[in-house]
Design an enzyme around this catalytic site. Structure first.
Site, PDB file in Angstrom:
ATOM      1  N   CYS A  91       0.845  -1.177   0.000  1.00 26.13           N
ATOM      2  CA  CYS A  91       0.000   0.000   0.000  1.00 26.13           C
ATOM      3  C   CYS A  91       0.895   1.248   0.000  1.00 26.13           C
ATOM      4  CB  CYS A  91      -0.942   0.098   1.189  1.00 26.13           C
ATOM      5  SG  CYS A  91      -2.103  -1.247   1.322  1.00 26.13           S
ATOM      6  N   ARG A 124       3.913  -0.567  -4.903  1.00 22.74           N
ATOM      7  CA  ARG A 124       3.561  -1.054  -3.561  1.00 22.74           C
ATOM      8  C   ARG A 124       2.220  -1.779  -3.535  1.00 22.74           C
ATOM      9  NH1 ARG A 124       6.832   1.730   0.160  1.00 22.74           N
ATOM     10  NH2 ARG A 124       5.481   1.131   1.863  1.00 22.74           N
ATOM     11  N   TRP A 135      -2.850  -2.722  -1.643  1.00 22.38           N
ATOM     12  CA  TRP A 135      -2.565  -4.141  -1.824  1.00 22.38           C
ATOM     13  C   TRP A 135      -3.363  -4.825  -0.730  1.00 22.38           C
ATOM     14  CZ3 TRP A 135      -0.533  -8.189   1.047  1.00 22.38           C
ATOM     15  CH2 TRP A 135      -0.205  -9.345   0.315  1.00 22.38           C
ATOM     16  N   ASN A 168      -1.393   2.377   5.625  1.00 20.77           N
ATOM     17  CA  ASN A 168      -0.539   1.301   5.125  1.00 20.77           C
ATOM     18  C   ASN A 168      -0.124   0.486   6.342  1.00 20.77           C
ATOM     19  OD1 ASN A 168       1.520  -0.294   4.017  1.00 20.77           O
ATOM     20  ND2 ASN A 168       3.036   1.329   4.305  1.00 20.77           N
ATOM     21  N   GLY A 169      -0.348  -0.826   6.291  1.00 23.25           N
ATOM     22  CA  GLY A 169       0.039  -1.672   7.422  1.00 23.25           C
ATOM     23  C   GLY A 169      -1.076  -2.639   7.778  1.00 23.25           C
ATOM     24  N   GLU A 222      15.479 -19.504  -7.784  1.00 26.88           N
ATOM     25  CA  GLU A 222      15.172 -18.156  -8.265  1.00 26.88           C
ATOM     26  C   GLU A 222      14.575 -18.208  -9.678  1.00 26.88           C
ATOM     27  OE1 GLU A 222      14.706 -15.400  -7.026  1.00 26.88           O
ATOM     28  OE2 GLU A 222      14.955 -13.932  -8.608  1.00 26.88           O
ATOM     29  N   LYS A 229      10.855 -16.777 -10.572  1.00 29.03           N
ATOM     30  CA  LYS A 229      10.585 -15.787 -11.622  1.00 29.03           C
ATOM     31  C   LYS A 229       9.447 -16.266 -12.521  1.00 29.03           C
ATOM     32  CE  LYS A 229      12.010 -12.846 -10.413  1.00 29.03           C
ATOM     33  NZ  LYS A 229      12.753 -12.766  -9.204  1.00 29.03           N
ATOM     34  N   GLU A 282       6.040 -16.185 -10.662  1.00 29.01           N
ATOM     35  CA  GLU A 282       5.559 -14.840 -10.386  1.00 29.01           C
ATOM     36  C   GLU A 282       4.880 -14.194 -11.578  1.00 29.01           C
ATOM     37  OE1 GLU A 282       8.189 -12.181  -7.590  1.00 29.01           O
ATOM     38  OE2 GLU A 282       9.431 -13.199  -9.045  1.00 29.01           O
ATOM     39  N   HIS A 294      14.303 -38.680  -4.670  1.00 29.41           N
ATOM     40  CA  HIS A 294      13.725 -38.917  -3.342  1.00 29.41           C
ATOM     41  C   HIS A 294      12.261 -38.504  -3.291  1.00 29.41           C
ATOM     42  CE1 HIS A 294      17.578 -40.096  -1.726  1.00 29.41           C
ATOM     43  NE2 HIS A 294      18.109 -39.050  -2.345  1.00 29.41           N
ATOM     44  N   LYS A 307       5.661  -4.821  -4.744  1.00 24.63           N
ATOM     45  CA  LYS A 307       7.127  -4.797  -4.732  1.00 24.63           C
ATOM     46  C   LYS A 307       7.699  -4.660  -3.317  1.00 24.63           C
ATOM     47  CE  LYS A 307      10.992  -3.917  -7.315  1.00 24.63           C
ATOM     48  NZ  LYS A 307      11.281  -5.320  -7.602  1.00 24.63           N
TER      49      LYS A 307
HETATM   50  C1  F6R Z   1      10.505 -11.539  -6.297  1.00 28.16           C
HETATM   51  C2  F6R Z   1      10.605 -10.482  -5.333  1.00 28.16           C
HETATM   52  C3  F6R Z   1      10.302 -10.798  -3.911  1.00 28.16           C
HETATM   53  C4  F6R Z   1      11.215  -9.987  -2.990  1.00 28.16           C
HETATM   54  C5  F6R Z   1      10.775 -10.161  -1.523  1.00 28.16           C
HETATM   55  C6  F6R Z   1      11.704  -9.444  -0.582  1.00 28.16           C
HETATM   56  O1  F6R Z   1      10.760 -11.112  -7.590  1.00 28.16           O
HETATM   57  O2  F6R Z   1      10.909  -9.378  -5.656  1.00 28.16           O
HETATM   58  O3  F6R Z   1      10.387 -12.163  -3.642  1.00 28.16           O
HETATM   59  O4  F6R Z   1      12.528 -10.420  -3.164  1.00 28.16           O
HETATM   60  O5  F6R Z   1       9.483  -9.674  -1.367  1.00 28.16           O
HETATM   61  O6  F6R Z   1      11.757  -8.080  -0.865  1.00 28.16           O
HETATM   62  P1  F6R Z   1      12.996  -7.203  -0.458  1.00 28.16           P
HETATM   63  O7  F6R Z   1      14.157  -7.691  -1.221  1.00 28.16           O
HETATM   64  O8  F6R Z   1      12.601  -5.809  -0.814  1.00 28.16           O
HETATM   65  O9  F6R Z   1      13.172  -7.388   1.030  1.00 28.16           O
END
Ligand code: F6R
Length: 614
Positions: free
Chosen positions: A2, A27, A77, A103-104, A487, A491, A494, A510, A609
């Protein structure tokens, strides 16, 4: 999660709020809204979905909104209640005169809400936020003082919040406060701003004040008054933000994600410059305060992070253990904070975070600091809450990352771990000079190798097209590239919503091997080094179960053509640096699959994000 923005001054407020919200869209983006003082009357406009829906709605209300010079805005969000218009902020009290954006998460909202309903409050939404609006209104009805009402009401709240508040009785006053969520106050000439993050205000002012927990600020267009939770007046400490306004442009790329993937060679060069001057000289990390003595006394290192940052941490563990011989644990921050952690003054705690505002990681580092550990933060935001808590800092300098799926910040975190592990090895004297120089030399040529991969991206586009209709995807790797498998799978999940999982290749037999048949693609990360032959054997096992086989490799071995249906070729690289080289094609693969499926690449569903709630 948010985003909040607010303005009070002499300019028309609507554009300032919507433009500010656009900069905070990373956000959250499931609904948005604003409340403005238009001719001494509070008016609210909200829309479900992307911010553009709110902007379009406001186009039809220009006449009634253009005179407004004060207001608050929010981009959501969803946590409590579906992402509908009714749950969009701002929220009001029963009489509609008091409006808030939040926000929170209010953790005790259920108890508070039950109590407020018994007292006759009428709730309209399913949000936790609305409880706060009613609580403040109750206090306001007793005191007729908005600042005091905010102060007294927030004493009853448990959880995290950044709040912007307005009231019909004082339409030219904005009140803001925060606890465990970021909020800054922009200071202009005869105008003030509130914002969850710098990009929302940096075009207007570079002067700002970061609110501390429980501080309450009251803004008119002439002055600001700051008090603490005990009603003591404080002197606002205004800082100059080390930021330049950035034009967020895709520079001709179809999406920010693709642009950010292409920025990675320069991101690597940027981090190295100033830290690795010459391969014969020691690494220079100016903001790291780890002396030989501290390093000698360390009994362990704990790295805490979430999501992509945790995958970078896994590579970091491998490097530090390999170069320095110190035991390292990696843990998801959300797990770390709810158990008894064995941490003391001889533990180095490393927090990794692109945003520096991830709630779980902030809590984790605060807990470790309280136990006396040295806290080192690796972040893209040297102005963030985490950076301000740090004893040592490694800024990753990746530049602003707009795409929700992290790409360049991941590579920047990896490079930071190489530099940190080398730095520690140098201070500790745990690596011989020849090895140190060799790794440094390889680091310096990494950007060219990444450029070579980007120049041959058609092979990955082709692979993406072939596998875009798959429902599931498996990535296997071993050793330092296990994190790359995780990772790569993250990706893909996501941004394309395909069920993708990374496994240590040796674990396949396993259990997961039961899933393999001709519908399942298995991507093997097959880089020259200690575990090359082992992964090859694991790939054979998958092939024997008819899986569709993809290799991501730096090998020219002709035998691979028999085993694999598709080969993605990358440049030769020292195994220790291969996580950087192996990750670039996996970012591109995820991107092209999502793009091929027509997904919203930069703003995937359900994500945000910056995850500022636990
Ligand atoms: C994936 C992604 C998230 C962040 C996670 C932690 O593409 O961006 O998995 O890595 O939310 O966020 P930060 O790095 O800002 O603590």
């Amino acid at each position: 999660m948010c985003g909040i923005v607010g303005y009070i001054g002499s300019k028309s407020v609507v554009g300032i709020l919507t433009e500010g919200l656009r900069k905070l869209e990373y956000r959250g983006y499931d609904s948005s809204g604003i409340a403005i003082n238009a001719d001494n009357e509070i008016k609210i406009y909200k829309a479900e979905g992307k911010l553009q829906n709110l902007v379009d709605l406001l186009q039809g209300h220009v006449k009634e909104t253009q005179s407004a010079k004060a207001g608050i805005g929010h981009i959501r969000w969803a946590t409590h209640g579906a992402p509908t218009e009714v749950n969009a902020h701002p929220h009001t009290c029963s009489c509609g005169k008091l409006v808030i954006v939040h926000n929170g998460i209010i953790e005790n909202f259920k108890e508070l809400k039950e109590d407020l309903i018994k007292q006759g409050c009428v709730f309209r939404s399913q949000t936790d936020t609305e409880t706060v609006a009613h609580l403040i209104a109750q206090e306001y009805n007793k005191t007729k003082d908005l600042t005091q009402a905010v102060r007294l009401a927030t004493k009853k709240i448990q959880g995290a919040y950044a709040l912007g508040v307005m009231h019909q009785d004082f339409p030219n006053v904005l009140v803001a406060t925060k606890r465990n969520a970021p909020l800054l106050i922009g200071v202009g000439e005869g105008e003030f701003f509130i914002a969850s993050d710098v990009p929302a205000i940096i075009e207007h002012t570079k002067k700002a004040l970061y609110l501390n927990d429980d501080e309450i600020i009251t803004l008119t267009n002439e002055k600001m008054t700051l008090i603490d939770g005990d009603n003591k007046e404080l002197n606002p400490k205004i800082e100059i933000l080390p930021w330049e306004p950035v034009a967020l442009s895709k520079m001709g790329f179809k999406h920010f994600m693709l642009k950010e993937i292409h920025e990675q060679p320069d991101v690597i060069r940027n981090i190295l410059s100033g830290k690795l001057y010459n391969t014969d000289e020691p690494i220079s990390l100016k903001e790291v305060q780890l002396t030989k003595e501290t390093l000698k006394n360390l009994n362990r290192i704990q790295i805490i992070a979430c999501g992509t940052s945790m995958h970078a941490a896994m590579v970091g563990k491998y490097l530090i253990e390999d170069f320095c011989g110190i035991a390292v644990d990696v843990e998801a921050s959300s797990e770390y904070i709810y158990r008894k952690t064995v941490t003391d003054k001889n533990t180095l705690v490393i927090g990794v975070s692109q945003s520096g505002e991830t709630a779980d990681t902030i809590t984790a580092i605060k807990q470790s600091k309280a136990k006396g550990s040295h806290v080192l933060i690796i972040t893209n935001r040297p102005d963030s809450t985490m950076a301000r808590e740090a004893d040592s800092l490694v800024p990753i300098n990746a530049g602003i990352e707009v795409s929700v799926a992290a790409t360049k910040s991941y590579i920047a975190q990896l490079i930071s771990f190489y530099l940190l592990a080398l730095y520690m090895a140098e201070v500790k004297g745990s690596l011989d000079n020849a090895t140190l120089t060799e790794i440094k030399k390889e680091l310096v040529v990494l950007p060219q190798k990444v450029e070579m991969i980007l120049a041959h991206k058609e092979q990955i586009q082709k692979c993406a097209k072939i596998f875009s209709t798959t429902k599931d995807f498996i990535y296997i790797a071993r050793g330092i590239n296990f994190a790359t498998a995780l990772e790569g799978a993250l990706k893909l999940k996501e941004i394309s919503y395909i069920n993708a999982t990374g496994y240590p290749a040796g674990e396949l037999k396993h259990g997961p091997i039961a899933m393999l048949d001709e519908t399942m693609p298995v991507l093997s990360i097959l880089m020259h080094g200690k575990v090359y032959e082992k992964i090859l054997s694991n790939a054979e096992e998958a092939k024997a179960r008819n899986a569709k086989m993809i290799a991501l490799t730096n090998s020219d071995d002709k035998k691979l053509e028999e085993l694999f249906d598709f080969i993605i070729k990358v440049p030769e690289v020292n195994e220790i640096l291969s996580p950087v080289i192996a990750m670039i094609p996996l970012q591109l693969l995820a991107y092209y699959i999502a793009e091929f499926l027509g997904k919203d690449v930069d703003q995937p569903r359900n994500l945000a994000k910056s995850v500022t709630v636990e």
